[in-house]
Design an enzyme around this catalytic site. Structure first.
Site, PDB file in Angstrom:
ATOM      1  N   GLU A  27       0.813  -1.213   0.000  1.00  0.00           N
ATOM      2  CA  GLU A  27       0.000   0.000   0.000  1.00  0.00           C
ATOM      3  C   GLU A  27       0.858   1.279   0.000  1.00  0.00           C
ATOM      4  OE1 GLU A  27      -3.954  -0.908   2.342  1.00  0.00           O
ATOM      5  OE2 GLU A  27      -2.363  -2.155   3.122  1.00  0.00           O
ATOM      6  N   SER A  69      -6.229  -4.261   1.421  1.00  0.00           N
ATOM      7  CA  SER A  69      -6.416  -3.928   0.006  1.00  0.00           C
ATOM      8  C   SER A  69      -6.948  -5.101  -0.808  1.00  0.00           C
ATOM      9  CB  SER A  69      -5.102  -3.433  -0.620  1.00  0.00           C
ATOM     10  OG  SER A  69      -4.748  -2.200  -0.060  1.00  0.00           O
ATOM     11  N   TYR A 126      -8.203   0.160  -6.541  1.00  0.00           N
ATOM     12  CA  TYR A 126      -7.128   1.053  -6.985  1.00  0.00           C
ATOM     13  C   TYR A 126      -6.953   1.203  -8.496  1.00  0.00           C
ATOM     14  CZ  TYR A 126      -5.901   0.344  -2.125  1.00  0.00           C
ATOM     15  OH  TYR A 126      -5.945   0.260  -0.762  1.00  0.00           O
ATOM     16  N   ARG A 134     -11.459   3.202  10.882  1.00  0.00           N
ATOM     17  CA  ARG A 134     -12.652   3.093  10.039  1.00  0.00           C
ATOM     18  C   ARG A 134     -13.196   1.690  10.246  1.00  0.00           C
ATOM     19  NH1 ARG A 134     -11.036   2.572   4.605  1.00  0.00           N
ATOM     20  NH2 ARG A 134     -11.739   0.445   4.814  1.00  0.00           N
ATOM     21  N   ASP A 181     -15.656  -1.218   9.205  1.00  0.00           N
ATOM     22  CA  ASP A 181     -16.372  -1.654   7.999  1.00  0.00           C
ATOM     23  C   ASP A 181     -17.401  -2.726   8.336  1.00  0.00           C
ATOM     24  OD1 ASP A 181     -14.557   0.025   6.842  1.00  0.00           O
ATOM     25  OD2 ASP A 181     -13.469  -1.518   5.728  1.00  0.00           O
ATOM     26  N   GLU A 232     -14.398  -5.598   9.324  1.00  0.00           N
ATOM     27  CA  GLU A 232     -13.029  -5.366   9.779  1.00  0.00           C
ATOM     28  C   GLU A 232     -12.874  -3.950  10.326  1.00  0.00           C
ATOM     29  OE1 GLU A 232      -9.899  -5.038   7.009  1.00  0.00           O
ATOM     30  OE2 GLU A 232     -11.136  -4.217   5.419  1.00  0.00           O
ATOM     31  N   ASN A 258     -10.065  -0.858  10.394  1.00  0.00           N
ATOM     32  CA  ASN A 258      -8.813  -0.356   9.806  1.00  0.00           C
ATOM     33  C   ASN A 258      -8.295   0.783  10.670  1.00  0.00           C
ATOM     34  OD1 ASN A 258      -8.732  -1.731   6.977  1.00  0.00           O
ATOM     35  ND2 ASN A 258     -10.843  -1.066   7.287  1.00  0.00           N
ATOM     36  N   GLY A 287      -7.378   4.681   4.546  1.00  0.00           N
ATOM     37  CA  GLY A 287      -7.004   5.566   3.448  1.00  0.00           C
ATOM     38  C   GLY A 287      -7.370   7.008   3.798  1.00  0.00           C
TER      39      GLY A 287
HETATM   40  N1  ADP Z   1     -18.026 -12.377   4.224  1.00  0.00           N
HETATM   41  C1  ADP Z   1     -18.085 -11.575   3.158  1.00  0.00           C
HETATM   42  N2  ADP Z   1     -19.240 -11.456   2.456  1.00  0.00           N
HETATM   43  C2  ADP Z   1     -19.326 -10.635   1.372  1.00  0.00           C
HETATM   44  N3  ADP Z   1     -18.286  -9.919   0.899  1.00  0.00           N
HETATM   45  C3  ADP Z   1     -17.119 -10.004   1.539  1.00  0.00           C
HETATM   46  C4  ADP Z   1     -16.955 -10.812   2.712  1.00  0.00           C
HETATM   47  N4  ADP Z   1     -15.674 -10.692   3.135  1.00  0.00           N
HETATM   48  C5  ADP Z   1     -15.075  -9.844   2.288  1.00  0.00           C
HETATM   49  N5  ADP Z   1     -15.924  -9.429   1.312  1.00  0.00           N
HETATM   50  C6  ADP Z   1     -15.587  -8.539   0.180  1.00  0.00           C
HETATM   51  O1  ADP Z   1     -14.175  -8.494   0.026  1.00  0.00           O
HETATM   52  C7  ADP Z   1     -13.667  -7.167   0.280  1.00  0.00           C
HETATM   53  C8  ADP Z   1     -12.337  -7.250   1.002  1.00  0.00           C
HETATM   54  O2  ADP Z   1     -12.459  -7.970   2.214  1.00  0.00           O
HETATM   55  P1  ADP Z   1     -11.935  -7.414   3.592  1.00  0.00           P
HETATM   56  O3  ADP Z   1     -12.268  -8.422   4.627  1.00  0.00           O
HETATM   57  O4  ADP Z   1     -12.468  -6.058   3.795  1.00  0.00           O
HETATM   58  O5  ADP Z   1     -10.360  -7.398   3.391  1.00  0.00           O
HETATM   59  P2  ADP Z   1      -9.273  -6.211   3.246  1.00  0.00           P
HETATM   60  O6  ADP Z   1      -8.657  -6.080   4.597  1.00  0.00           O
HETATM   61  O7  ADP Z   1      -8.303  -6.711   2.249  1.00  0.00           O
HETATM   62  O8  ADP Z   1     -10.015  -4.975   2.826  1.00  0.00           O
HETATM   63  C9  ADP Z   1     -14.779  -6.512   1.076  1.00  0.00           C
HETATM   64  O9  ADP Z   1     -14.724  -5.113   0.929  1.00  0.00           O
HETATM   65  C10 ADP Z   1     -16.017  -7.123   0.423  1.00  0.00           C
HETATM   66  O10 ADP Z   1     -16.277  -6.535  -0.845  1.00  0.00           O
HETATM   67 MG    MG Z   2     -11.681  -4.107   3.674  1.00  0.00          MG
END
Ligand code: ADP
Ligand code: MG
Length: 359
Positions: A14, A177, A246, A285, A287, A300, A302, A306
């Site tokens: 990143e 990411s 990105y 943040r 999510d 999650e 963060n 960003g």
């Molecule tokens: N359990 C889930 N159900 C639906 N979409 C998911 C799920 N887990 C992750 N995603 C999708 O994948 C993206 C990235 O996952 P995330 O857990 O936020 O990882 P990162 O830390 O890489 O952002 C999320 O923004 C969402 O679009």
């Molecule tokens: Mg995420």
């Protein structure tokens, strides 16, 4: 007014996002009347002095190329710069995961954002889920797999993770990411996705897919935490993957998200509770995944979100009436107050021991 070290770049994937975030933070700090002393961390981890780092802030370069020296000696300029506060905006590993925060603790330097523990826990999706679960914060059901386990007992392990019925998301536990994440629609793709995710970390999460919406809320403050308005991400792809974040520019940000008042209030409340459950302060943040039907889950947290001019974290504060200048100023103030409290605590511990020894 403070002399603020703005630290950006770094060894993680990143790096470039961090450079862009730093430009926004620098503008905000200057608008708030602070002096910005830029420190760039090159791709190989070497620390660049302000004159070189400033080239990235001015847009002359977008990447701080590898220096090719041992890292430790390059830290000297930072350690002796006479800055009063550190503002790290280094996303990902060695920036967002508590390691950089540990350096500031060692140097007794106030720093913006979450502390060592909250940063480290938030960065590790498996650990974070466990902490949130035990605090009663709703998280999506998942199964954790470790590399050694898959290597030693492949058949049993695959059977165990097969219990989460696809579609599932397979993710490296430590990451960001969307790197290493795959959506798996059928069981016969599961092993491949787990082995793929294991290229990025030693532990992997297999998580039930939530069919619904992605919502985000910004948290700020010390000692009390405050939550911003709520925003929504509308992925431009199958999910919000690396390219969507990105490269493609197809994802949409809706600020504020269209929500009923009860759901919005719930998201704001859970955001604060979730970050507090990690012992978090400064900024984060949070999510969410909102399942069709109404179930809400924290996806999650963060701790170094960003911070580009179009990023959700500052945009949500702007929508809540907090300008960029005010936002970064409040973050700096929070860092200073927290350091004073930390010192008072430490003085108290020493006084207690001294009392005991003098008895
Ligand atoms: N359990 C889930 N159900 C639906 N979409 C998911 C799920 N887990 C992750 N995603 C999708 O994948 C993206 C990235 O996952 P995330 O857990 O936020 O990882 P990162 O830390 O890489 O952002 C999320 O923004 C969402 O679009
Ligand atoms: Mg995420």
């Amino acid at each position: 007014m403070a002399r603020v070290a703005l630290i950006f770049g770094g060894r993680s994937v990143e790096h470039k996002v961090s450079v862009t975030s730093a430009r926004t933070v620098a503008a905000g700090l200057e608008a708030a009347g602070h002096e910005v002393v830029p420190f760039g961390i090159a791709l190989d981890g070497c620390w660049l002095e302000p004159v070189l780092a400033a080239k990235a802030l001015s847009g002359e370069v977008d990447v701080l190329g590898a220096v090719g020296e041992p890292i430790a000696p390059t830290l000297a300029t930072f350690a002796t710069a006479g800055v009063e506060v550190a503002f790290p905006i280094v996303h990902g590993t060695w920036g967002e995961d508590g390691t950089l925060q540990g350096l500031f603790e060692i140097l007794a330097l106030p720093y913006v954002g979450a502390g060592v523990t909250a940063s480290a826990v938030a960065m590790d999706k498996i650990l974070c889920k466990r902490v949130l679960e035990s605090a009663g914060v709703p998280v999506v059901e998942s199964i954790a797999v470790r590399r050694q386990e898959l290597e030693a007992h492949a058949a049993e392990t695959l059977e165990r993770i097969g219990e989460v019925v696809p579609p599932v998301f397979v993710k490296p536990s430590v990451g960001g990411s969307s790197v290493g994440i795959r959506r798996v629609a059928a069981s016969d793709q599961l092993e491949d996705a787990v082995r793929f995710a294991l290229r990025f970390d030693d532990a992997v999460l297999v998580e039930r897919e939530i069919d619904g919406r992605e919502l985000e809320c910004s948290v700020l403050g010390y000692p009390a935490l405050e939550a911003s308005a709520v925003g929504e991400i509308v992925p431009g792809a199958d999910f919000y993957d690396y390219a969507d974040k990105y490269l493609d520019d197809n994802a949409g940000l809706l600020i504020p998200a269209e929500l009923d008042a009860e759901t919005e209030a719930r998201i704001r409340k859970i955001s604060v509770e979730a970050f507090a459950a990690l012992g978090g302060f400064g900024m984060a943040r949070v999510d969410f995944l909102l399942e069709t039907g109404g179930a809400l889950y924290v996806n999650e947290i963060n701790t170094l979100p960003g911070f580009t001019s179009i990023s959700m974290y500052p945009k949500l504060w702007e929508a809540s009436g907090v300008s960029l200048a005010e936002l970064v100023d409040r973050l700096v103030t929070a860092a200073v107050v927290r350091q004073e409290d930390r010192k008072r605590l430490d003085d108290g511990i020493k006084a207690w021991v001294a009392d005991l020894e003098g008895r």
